[in-house]
Scaffold this active site. Sequence first.
Site, PDB file in Angstrom:
ATOM      1  N   MET A   1       0.838  -1.195   0.000  1.00 22.75           N
ATOM      2  CA  MET A   1       0.000   0.000   0.000  1.00 22.75           C
ATOM      3  C   MET A   1       0.876   1.250   0.000  1.00 22.75           C
ATOM      4  SD  MET A   1      -3.518  -0.837   1.895  1.00 22.75           S
ATOM      5  CE  MET A   1      -3.052  -0.363   3.546  1.00 22.75           C
TER       6      MET A   1
ATOM      7  N   HIS B   1       8.825   1.056   3.584  1.00 21.86           N
ATOM      8  CA  HIS B   1       9.858   1.132   4.610  1.00 21.86           C
ATOM      9  C   HIS B   1      10.775  -0.077   4.448  1.00 21.86           C
ATOM     10  CE1 HIS B   1       7.421  -1.895   6.527  1.00 21.86           C
ATOM     11  NE2 HIS B   1       6.378  -1.068   6.612  1.00 21.86           N
TER      12      HIS B   1
ATOM     13  N   GLY C   1      10.831  -2.884   5.793  1.00 23.61           N
ATOM     14  CA  GLY C   1      10.131  -4.162   5.684  1.00 23.61           C
ATOM     15  C   GLY C   1       9.822  -4.460   4.221  1.00 23.61           C
ATOM     16  N   HIS C   2       9.229  -3.466   3.545  1.00 27.63           N
ATOM     17  CA  HIS C   2       8.959  -3.634   2.108  1.00 27.63           C
ATOM     18  C   HIS C   2      10.251  -3.844   1.322  1.00 27.63           C
ATOM     19  CE1 HIS C   2       5.525  -0.971   3.463  1.00 27.63           C
ATOM     20  NE2 HIS C   2       4.868  -1.967   2.910  1.00 27.63           N
TER      21      HIS C   2
ATOM     22  N   GLN D   1     -10.289  -2.566   1.822  1.00 31.46           N
ATOM     23  CA  GLN D   1      -9.847  -3.254   3.030  1.00 31.46           C
ATOM     24  C   GLN D   1      -9.870  -2.356   4.253  1.00 31.46           C
ATOM     25  OE1 GLN D   1      -5.941  -4.081   1.124  1.00 31.46           O
ATOM     26  NE2 GLN D   1      -5.054  -3.755   3.133  1.00 31.46           N
TER      27      GLN D   1
ATOM     28  N   GLY E   1       4.967  -9.914   4.068  1.00 30.89           N
ATOM     29  CA  GLY E   1       5.725  -9.867   5.317  1.00 30.89           C
ATOM     30  C   GLY E   1       5.025 -10.636   6.431  1.00 30.89           C
TER      31      GLY E   1
ATOM     32  N   ASP F   1       2.289  -9.086   8.953  1.00 30.18           N
ATOM     33  CA  ASP F   1       0.846  -9.275   8.806  1.00 30.18           C
ATOM     34  C   ASP F   1       0.554 -10.779   8.805  1.00 30.18           C
ATOM     35  OD1 ASP F   1       0.327  -6.464   8.533  1.00 30.18           O
ATOM     36  OD2 ASP F   1       1.180  -6.612   6.535  1.00 30.18           O
TER      37      ASP F   1
ATOM     38  N   SER G   1       6.335  -0.428  10.268  1.00 36.37           N
ATOM     39  CA  SER G   1       4.970  -0.310   9.754  1.00 36.37           C
ATOM     40  C   SER G   1       4.789   1.075   9.168  1.00 36.37           C
ATOM     41  CB  SER G   1       3.952  -0.513  10.882  1.00 36.37           C
ATOM     42  OG  SER G   1       2.675  -0.054  10.477  1.00 36.37           O
TER      43      SER G   1
ATOM     44  N   ARG H   1       2.289   2.703   9.455  1.00 31.31           N
ATOM     45  CA  ARG H   1       1.511   3.463  10.441  1.00 31.31           C
ATOM     46  C   ARG H   1       2.371   3.998  11.590  1.00 31.31           C
ATOM     47  NH1 ARG H   1      -2.669  -0.558   8.865  1.00 31.31           N
ATOM     48  NH2 ARG H   1      -4.390   0.626   7.921  1.00 31.31           N
TER      49      ARG H   1
END
Lengths: 284, 284
Positions: free
Chosen positions: B30, B34, B36-37, B61, B148, B151, B186, B188
Amino acid sequence: MKLVKTVAELREEIAAAKTAGKTIGLVPTMGALHEGHASLIKAANMENDFVVVSVFVNPTQFGPNEDLEAYPRTLDADCKLAEAMGADIVFAPSAKEMYPSEDMTWVEVTGNVTKVLCGRSRPIHFRGVTTVVSKLFNLAQPDRAYFGQKDAQQVEVLKRMVKDLFFNLQLRVMPIVREADGLAKSSRNTYLSGSEHQAALVLSRSLKKAQERFAAGERNAAALTEAVREEIAAEPMSNIDYVEIYRLPELQPVNGPLTGSSLLAVAVKFGTTRLIDNVILEEK
Amino acid sequence: MKLVKTVAELREEIAAAKTAGKTIGLVPTMGALHEGHASLIKAANMENDFVVVSVFVNPTQFGPNEDLEAYPRTLDADCKLAEAMGADIVFAPSAKEMYPSEDMTWVEVTGNVTKVLCGRSRPIHFRGVTTVVSKLFNLAQPDRAYFGQKDAQQVEVLKRMVKDLFFNLQLRVMPIVREADGLAKSSRNTYLSGSEHQAALVLSRSLKKAQERFAAGERNAAALTEAVREEIAAEPMSNIDYVEIYRLPELQPVNGPLTGSSLLAVAVKFGTTRLIDNVILEEK
């Protein structure tokens, strides 16, 4: 031709066909193959290098009081016909093979296209169809998939599914194949007694008249449906589920005179057998 | 690297890659990318010839009171990061492009796996995820798709979708990437104030302790969750949504002592920001 019963084996066959650079045609059926299906397989054979015919009486598209158990199962004959029409694979899996999990993963098209016509009396039907067809699309990875215009609403539902979920294939829709007497070919025709079969001829007869009136200039939807309804109702063995007209694509309500392309569709019971038939009304 | 905004253009790129015999890796995101991606894109780049990163804040979603509007959108920075990690395409479509019809076609996984944990407080969330991911799978036709472990429930839901619908690809699940202080990366996290960020460290701290107790032999699920719950609750800024353990795969309820592989997952609000984190408890 090869009869394949497992997902694993089908995947191997498809992978081999893909590696060989072959185009793939898929003909999803519930078996009890007749000349309608034969026309689909033949078209698939003409347009693709490798043809997969699936034969699977899909439990999730039958309602609780429908004919899942009684539905004709004729796998040997189906294989012979499929082979004669040029199929490379008949894929005839078990329900457990197609539905590996205890809980379902559904693919569901919403909106008018699934709510009207058969969607009203068979509320879970199209969800079952789109779910199983999605599975077959992912397994067979076809370049083209073949369906009959006989199931006109199914065609509209699948068109929208392909559009919305971006399936990478072409839907090919083949004309209705009829008996010499006009009755649309259906696996369920075998349920009909001789007199029910005779009575059911009113469907194609009345639809043909409507098509002629449309060709002659009639654009009043209510006038066309009422004439068909009256003619069918006059047949004592008939029990009408619906006689309706919707705009194509996606079965939108008709407001005012008919324009563009419209679907005039009927569902009628003769004894315990529910038959469907339709004509497309469009200006030439 | 190419920024692609339409379905038609993505299809052309994929067709060209397929024709060239390239394997395809897909990283659905989305945006607000960061580290993680970055780890997902890097893995996709190592394992495939052609890497597509999708950047799409998927409206279906998000629940009605969730952060759809506020969700960070940083496409320029995302493209730079994706390129640096080896992406060939960033696919950043509009909502209209991904949802071409007025009515929806849904792909929905049912059962425990979508009902527990986030499924309880976000009842439409996973239906939105599986729908959009199905679309992306059909468009990008990946050999491998990257998600990842952060989630964790999404991973279980997608595993079942792939299994049930027979998607012809491999799901690759990459470990959680954390800040030096332990907070799981995240998009967020940017919502958090400095003190909320400090408070949120209780998540990884308490989960790590649980993992250590499990490694030391603790097999009582209630004892493990209660310890985590107490430690998080003791943090005044926290507001717990859930602290729970389920058996893997498919998030079945735990009966009796923990065996095999289990997921210990938490969702906790700090201010208005809801964070999730998890550890897998399994015997080595």
